[in-house]
Design an enzyme around this catalytic site. Structure first.
Site, PDB file in Angstrom:
ATOM      1  N   HIS A 131      18.288   4.970  -6.725  1.00  0.00           N
ATOM      2  CA  HIS A 131      18.003   4.331  -5.433  1.00  0.00           C
ATOM      3  C   HIS A 131      19.269   3.772  -4.814  1.00  0.00           C
ATOM      4  CE1 HIS A 131      13.814   4.510  -6.810  1.00  0.00           C
ATOM      5  NE2 HIS A 131      13.485   4.327  -5.555  1.00  0.00           N
TER       6      HIS A 131
ATOM      7  N   PHE B  83       4.867   5.824  -1.306  1.00  0.00           N
ATOM      8  CA  PHE B  83       3.948   6.395  -0.317  1.00  0.00           C
ATOM      9  C   PHE B  83       4.262   7.861  -0.018  1.00  0.00           C
ATOM     10  CE2 PHE B  83       3.475   1.867   1.221  1.00  0.00           C
ATOM     11  CZ  PHE B  83       2.097   1.775   1.057  1.00  0.00           C
TER      12      PHE B  83
ATOM     13  N   LYS C 205      18.572  -2.272  -3.368  1.00  0.00           N
ATOM     14  CA  LYS C 205      17.252  -2.470  -3.993  1.00  0.00           C
ATOM     15  C   LYS C 205      17.262  -3.692  -4.909  1.00  0.00           C
ATOM     16  CE  LYS C 205      13.592   0.059  -6.382  1.00  0.00           C
ATOM     17  NZ  LYS C 205      12.559  -0.556  -5.511  1.00  0.00           N
TER      18      LYS C 205
HETATM   19  N1  LIG Z   1       6.059   2.056  -1.518  1.00  0.00           N
HETATM   20  C1  LIG Z   1       7.028   2.798  -0.999  1.00  0.00           C
HETATM   21  O1  LIG Z   1       6.874   4.011  -0.737  1.00  0.00           O
HETATM   22  C2  LIG Z   1       8.348   2.149  -0.716  1.00  0.00           C
HETATM   23  C3  LIG Z   1       9.372   2.832  -0.053  1.00  0.00           C
HETATM   24  C4  LIG Z   1      10.557   2.169   0.223  1.00  0.00           C
HETATM   25  C5  LIG Z   1      10.677   0.846  -0.130  1.00  0.00           C
HETATM   26  N2  LIG Z   1       9.687   0.214  -0.782  1.00  0.00           N
HETATM   27  C6  LIG Z   1       9.722  -1.204  -1.094  1.00  0.00           C
HETATM   28  O2  LIG Z   1       9.502  -1.903   0.131  1.00  0.00           O
HETATM   29  C7  LIG Z   1      10.175  -3.162   0.109  1.00  0.00           C
HETATM   30  C8  LIG Z   1      11.068  -3.274   1.329  1.00  0.00           C
HETATM   31  O3  LIG Z   1      12.095  -2.298   1.248  1.00  0.00           O
HETATM   32  P1  LIG Z   1      13.207  -2.182   2.373  1.00  0.00           P
HETATM   33  O4  LIG Z   1      14.163  -1.150   1.908  1.00  0.00           O
HETATM   34  O5  LIG Z   1      12.569  -2.077   3.714  1.00  0.00           O
HETATM   35  O6  LIG Z   1      13.903  -3.630   2.243  1.00  0.00           O
HETATM   36  P2  LIG Z   1      14.721  -4.429   3.352  1.00  0.00           P
HETATM   37  O7  LIG Z   1      15.544  -5.430   2.622  1.00  0.00           O
HETATM   38  O8  LIG Z   1      15.387  -3.495   4.286  1.00  0.00           O
HETATM   39  O9  LIG Z   1      13.576  -5.188   4.179  1.00  0.00           O
HETATM   40  C9  LIG Z   1      12.828  -6.261   3.703  1.00  0.00           C
HETATM   41  C10 LIG Z   1      12.520  -7.151   4.895  1.00  0.00           C
HETATM   42  O10 LIG Z   1      11.612  -8.144   4.463  1.00  0.00           O
HETATM   43  C11 LIG Z   1      11.951  -9.331   5.138  1.00  0.00           C
HETATM   44  N3  LIG Z   1      11.394 -10.475   4.438  1.00  0.00           N
HETATM   45  C12 LIG Z   1      11.778 -11.013   3.237  1.00  0.00           C
HETATM   46  N4  LIG Z   1      11.019 -12.079   2.951  1.00  0.00           N
HETATM   47  C13 LIG Z   1      10.125 -12.200   3.962  1.00  0.00           C
HETATM   48  C14 LIG Z   1       9.094 -13.114   4.245  1.00  0.00           C
HETATM   49  N5  LIG Z   1       8.812 -14.119   3.411  1.00  0.00           N
HETATM   50  N6  LIG Z   1       8.386 -12.942   5.382  1.00  0.00           N
HETATM   51  C15 LIG Z   1       8.654 -11.925   6.223  1.00  0.00           C
HETATM   52  N7  LIG Z   1       9.632 -11.039   6.028  1.00  0.00           N
HETATM   53  C16 LIG Z   1      10.356 -11.181   4.916  1.00  0.00           C
HETATM   54  C17 LIG Z   1      13.484  -9.333   5.176  1.00  0.00           C
HETATM   55  O11 LIG Z   1      13.949 -10.180   6.196  1.00  0.00           O
HETATM   56  C18 LIG Z   1      13.757  -7.861   5.459  1.00  0.00           C
HETATM   57  O12 LIG Z   1      13.831  -7.634   6.856  1.00  0.00           O
HETATM   58  C19 LIG Z   1      10.911  -3.198  -1.227  1.00  0.00           C
HETATM   59  O13 LIG Z   1      10.124  -3.882  -2.177  1.00  0.00           O
HETATM   60  C20 LIG Z   1      11.003  -1.739  -1.642  1.00  0.00           C
HETATM   61  O14 LIG Z   1      11.081  -1.564  -3.043  1.00  0.00           O
HETATM   62  C21 LIG Z   1       8.535   0.841  -1.074  1.00  0.00           C
HETATM   63  O1  LIG Z   2      13.813   1.672  -1.383  1.00  0.00           O
HETATM   64  C1  LIG Z   2      13.134   1.251  -2.346  1.00  0.00           C
HETATM   65  O2  LIG Z   2      13.279   0.114  -2.816  1.00  0.00           O
HETATM   66  C2  LIG Z   2      12.080   2.125  -2.899  1.00  0.00           C
HETATM   67  N1  LIG Z   2      11.349   1.653  -3.871  1.00  0.00           N
HETATM   68  C3  LIG Z   2      10.235   2.342  -4.424  1.00  0.00           C
HETATM   69  C4  LIG Z   2      10.089   2.020  -5.898  1.00  0.00           C
HETATM   70  O3  LIG Z   2      10.514   0.942  -6.368  1.00  0.00           O
HETATM   71  O4  LIG Z   2       9.491   2.830  -6.591  1.00  0.00           O
HETATM   72  C5  LIG Z   2      10.246   3.817  -4.192  1.00  0.00           C
HETATM   73  C6  LIG Z   2      10.625   4.156  -2.801  1.00  0.00           C
HETATM   74  C7  LIG Z   2      11.886   3.477  -2.340  1.00  0.00           C
END
Ligand SMILES: NC(=O)c1ccc[n+]([C@@H]2O[C@H](COP(=O)([O-])OP(=O)(O)OC[C@H]3O[C@@H](n4cnc5c(N)ncnc54)[C@H](O)[C@@H]3O)[C@@H](O)[C@H]2O)c1
Ligand SMILES: O=C(O)C1=N[C@H](C(=O)O)CCC1
Length: 266
Positions: A155, A128, A159
């Site tokens: 990362h 994002f 992860k």
């Molecule tokens: N698209 C982006 O820009 C972006 C940025 C950062 C992270 N991410 C992704 O976002 C996701 C979360 O990352 P994070 O660092 O916050 O992880 P995290 O482990 O800190 O948080 C994940 C949360 O999801 C909860 N969870 C797991 N299963 C669940 C369920 N069935 N119902 C409800 N809650 C549930 C866990 O308890 C935890 O609190 C990952 O897949 C990561 O790759 C995407």
């Molecule tokens: O923290 C993570 O996990 C992130 N995942 C994304 C990815 O898989 O591309 C990017 C942002 C952080």
């Protein structure tokens, strides 16, 4: 203006906490519930770090959708939960905005079909952060001139998925503009398995996981006597929130699934 009713799944996670704060502080959004693995029937305001942010907690996503009838689900959970939540959201007429990574091309095809059947908008974005979107776009531009490229994504060590969704998306964008090619020496051999990384359409992807990191990526192009490196760093998860906000606003006017923020950022 009518507020957009939002549910956040994964509110206690690193990204979920930022998203809850974003929704709470955005005037035209309303946090109507959260989906968590624990604390069913409780209220978010009673959980550490969420004082003053009122929202009922559900562990059962279907019951949540039946009772609160939200407009949008923001999912920031795990690959397994994220896929399930996205599908259920579409079944219940709720528009998903998914940051969770680890979706395969088959998952995306199935969910796109479902979104189209339901005539509903959905956004799945592996990254994002606007800087990361620009990095991917610049990499796609550069690939027209430099056909040899490798991706290094770095990362934090919590992860779950590798390679990152961003790295795969970058490779997909590059492979749209360059012919498939095998890079490196035709006779190269790995003396340690994995030394040359994973490959997507011939593009090597190397994944680094270390404590202290958040989300970083380098796309390195090599040519005759020169190299071009395009790098993006997220130093704080706040970097992702303007993209989440834009996605929640945009998904309300979509009728199909959009994969990647590059399609909605001009
Ligand atoms: N698209 C982006 O820009 C972006 C940025 C950062 C992270 N991410 C992704 O976002 C996701 C979360 O990352 P994070 O660092 O916050 O992880 P995290 O482990 O800190 O948080 C994940 C949360 O999801 C909860 N969870 C797991 N299963 C669940 C369920 N069935 N119902 C409800 N809650 C549930 C866990 O308890 C935890 O609190 C990952 O897949 C990561 O790759 C995407
Ligand atoms: O923290 C993570 O996990 C992130 N995942 C994304 C990815 O898989 O591309 C990017 C942002 C952080």
């Amino acid at each position: 203006m009518q507020k957009i009713k939002v549910v956040v799944a994964g509110p206690r996670g690193r990204m979920g906490r930022e998203a809850v704060s974003l929704v709470h502080h955005t005037d035209h959004f309303e946090l109507v519930a959260v989906i968590d693995r624990i604390n069913d029937g409780g209220n978010l305001a009673n959980i550490d770090g969420f004082a003053g942010i009122e929202a009922p907690i559900f562990t059962d996503i279907e019951r949540c959708f039946q009772e609160v009838k939200p407009d949008v689900l923001i999912d920031l959970t795990t690959p397994e939960a994220g896929k399930k939540h996205t599908e259920i959201a579409l079944q219940y007429g709720v528009r998903p905005v998914v940051g969770t990574t680890g979706f395969t091309e088959e998952d995306l095809e199935r969910l796109t079909k479902l979104a189209e059947e339901k005539g509903l908008g959905a956004i799945i974005a592996p990254n994002f952060a606007v800087g990361a979107i620009l990095m991917m776009k610049f990499a796609q531009m550069a690939a027209k001139y430099f056909t040899d490229v490798e991706i290094i994504e770095l990362h934090h060590d919590q992860k779950l998925d590798a390679p990152s969704g961003t790295a795969v998306k970058t490779a997909q964008l590059i492979s749209m503009v360059r012919p498939t090619k095998k890079q490196g020496h035709p006779n190269e051999k790995e003396t340690l398995e994995g030394a040359r990384g994973a490959t997507y359409d011939g593009i090597p992807i190397h994944s680094v996981r270390l404590p202290g990191l958040i989300a970083h990526q380098e796309v390195i192009f090599g040519g005759h006597g020169q190299a071009l490196t395009i790098r993006h760093d997220s130093f704080h998860r706040a970097s992702f929130m303007s993209g989440v906000k834009l996605s929640v606003e945009t998904v309300m006017n979509l009728h199909t699934l959009v994969y990647g923020l590059e399609h909605i950022i001009e």
